[in-house]
Design an enzyme around this catalytic site. Structure first.
Site, PDB file in Angstrom:
ATOM      1  CG  ASN A  23      -6.656   4.552  11.583  1.00  0.00           C
ATOM      2  OD1 ASN A  23      -5.808   4.596  12.468  1.00  0.00           O
ATOM      3  ND2 ASN A  23      -6.966   5.593  10.843  1.00  0.00           N
ATOM      4  CE  LYS A  73      -4.679   6.369  15.351  1.00  0.00           C
ATOM      5  NZ  LYS A  73      -3.959   5.926  14.200  1.00  0.00           N
ATOM      6  CG  ASN A 116      -8.640  16.120  13.140  1.00  0.00           C
ATOM      7  OD1 ASN A 116      -9.535  15.819  12.354  1.00  0.00           O
ATOM      8  ND2 ASN A 116      -7.473  15.495  13.162  1.00  0.00           N
ATOM      9  N   GLY A 134       2.149   4.562   4.005  1.00  0.00           N
ATOM     10  CA  GLY A 134       3.018   3.496   3.487  1.00  0.00           C
ATOM     11  C   GLY A 134       4.235   4.098   2.799  1.00  0.00           C
ATOM     12  N   GLY A 177       0.841  -1.201   0.000  1.00  0.00           N
ATOM     13  CA  GLY A 177       0.000   0.000   0.000  1.00  0.00           C
ATOM     14  C   GLY A 177       0.868   1.240   0.000  1.00  0.00           C
ATOM     15  CB  ALA A 178       2.507   3.074  -2.618  1.00  0.00           C
ATOM     16  N   GLY A 179       0.079   4.392  -0.125  1.00  0.00           N
ATOM     17  CA  GLY A 179      -0.637   5.629   0.207  1.00  0.00           C
ATOM     18  C   GLY A 179       0.298   6.551   0.969  1.00  0.00           C
ATOM     19  CG  ASN A 221      -3.530  17.275  10.865  1.00  0.00           C
ATOM     20  OD1 ASN A 221      -2.928  18.329  10.697  1.00  0.00           O
ATOM     21  ND2 ASN A 221      -2.940  16.126  11.169  1.00  0.00           N
ATOM     22  CE  LYS A 227      -7.436   5.589   3.685  1.00  0.00           C
ATOM     23  NZ  LYS A 227      -7.483   6.509   4.809  1.00  0.00           N
TER      24      LYS A 227
HETATM   25  O1  PAF Z   1      -7.367   8.873  10.967  1.00  0.00           O
HETATM   26  C1  PAF Z   1      -6.878   9.970  11.267  1.00  0.00           C
HETATM   27  O2  PAF Z   1      -7.075  11.001  10.615  1.00  0.00           O
HETATM   28  C2  PAF Z   1      -5.928  10.030  12.451  1.00  0.00           C
HETATM   29  O3  PAF Z   1      -5.837   8.739  13.000  1.00  0.00           O
HETATM   30  C3  PAF Z   1      -6.306  11.028  13.538  1.00  0.00           C
HETATM   31  C4  PAF Z   1      -5.490  10.730  14.785  1.00  0.00           C
HETATM   32  C5  PAF Z   1      -7.765  11.011  13.844  1.00  0.00           C
HETATM   33  C6  PAF Z   1      -5.856  12.423  13.171  1.00  0.00           C
HETATM   34  O4  PAF Z   1      -6.492  12.988  12.072  1.00  0.00           O
END
Ligand code: PAF
Length: 305
Positions: free
Chosen positions: A104, A186, A204, A12, A7-9, A254, A78
């Site tokens: 994730n 997480k 965020n 990665g 996975g070259a996202g 972000n 993903k």
């Molecule tokens: O999935 C994400 O975007 C990140 O894990 C996090 C920590 C929520 C920050 O944007």
């Protein structure tokens, strides 16, 4: 160490680039990101970090047969693509290869165990941040710790070797034996942040600034903490809320990965985040109405009516 990155996202590519720079033999494999792979092969991978550009010569390929067997196969796809990625990576997985997931989401371990015994599987989480800027270019958007550990009996020396290799690459990494707790921790961060930012199209930081969004976030986290408890993992809600809010502040500008997915029109990880909370809640007879609503809004919210 010979490492195959699947996975070259954004993440990665970042891990691959950093590991090459510190002298590891890295093969970046992605059968879909053809333009990105071609750009890396033509001119190297450019990592942008604090205004500086670093160019690294990463071996990148769309064909897994070119990789050969690796010591470590690291999954960076993903969550919904996990099973296809393991199947696609099988030619790179030899009799002693270890497979690591830093993705994730909850429930990926079961998918990995369909293909390999626990004694070959590692799971982890990372707080590294990365953004794909275009073909062959990523931005190292934030530094944070990475933890990894074994799902079964894996020799300590091999685990420590991987941790050392990551740290040599300046990827701050720790060995953690209580992986289930870490993955849940997480998950709680992602369950609090990702769906809400994706639904409302906000960065965020908005989840601590906007009292209404903040209240929904707290409600969703309260449900998730109850589900975790039913799974045998104790988290204190005020601490969880404080930690998620701290992540919101640290990553205030972000765009969460889920918001980025929604904007790109890509499949999201919702089924493995809030969806996993709903599923496990159902199994234990625990109501999770807010998480259920978040799942539906992410899936249906953008559809024309
Ligand atoms: O999935 C994400 O975007 C990140 O894990 C996090 C920590 C929520 C920050 O944007």
């Amino acid at each position: 160490m010979k490492i195959a990155i699947i996975g070259a996202g954004a993440l990665g590519s970042l891990f691959g680039g950093l590991l090459v720079r510190s002298g590891e033999e890295v093969h970046l494999f992605d059968p879909i990101a053809k333009e990105h792979i071609a750009a890396i092969n033509a001119a190297g991978l450019v990592i942008e970090e604090a205004g500086e550009m670093i160019r690294v010569a990463v071996r990148a390929t769309t064909s897994i047969e070119e990789v050969g067997q690796a010591e470590l196969v690291a999954l960076f796809v993903k969550a919904p693509q996990t099973e296809a990625a393991i199947r696609g990576a099988l030619p790179a997985i030899g009799p002693s290869t270890l497979v690591l997931s830093l993705q994730n989401g909850l429930g990926l371990e079961e998918l990995m165990e369909k293909y390999l015994p626990k004694s070959r599987l590692l799971r982890g989480v990372t707080a590294q941040g990365s953004t794909l800027l275009g073909p062959g270019r990523v931005r190292h958007a934030g530094r944070g710790p990475t933890w990894l550990g074994p799902l079964g009996q894996v020799g300590r020396e091999r685990l420590e070797g991987i941790v050392r290799a990551f740290n040599r690459a300046r990827i701050e990494t720790y060995l953690e034996l209580d992986i289930a707790r870490l993955v849940w921790k997480k998950l709680l961060i992602n369950a609090g942040i990702n769906a809400l930012t994706a639904i409302f199209g906000v960065p965020n930081g908005k989840l601590v600034e906007d009292p209404e969004l903040n209240a929904i976030m707290r409600g969703a986290l309260a449900e998730a903490v109850e589900v975790a408890r039913a799974q045998g993992l104790e988290f204190r809600l005020p601490e969880v809320v404080a930690e998620v809010e701290e992540v919101c502040r640290l990553t205030a500008a972000n765009l969460s990965s889920m918001l980025q997915d929604v904007r790109r029109g890509s499949e999201t990880e919702i089924d493995y985040i809030n969806g996993a909370v709903v599923r496990l809640g159902e199994e234990r007879g625990l109501p999770t109405p807010l998480n259920r609503l978040l799942v539906r809004l992410v899936k249906e919210g953008g559809k024309p009516r």
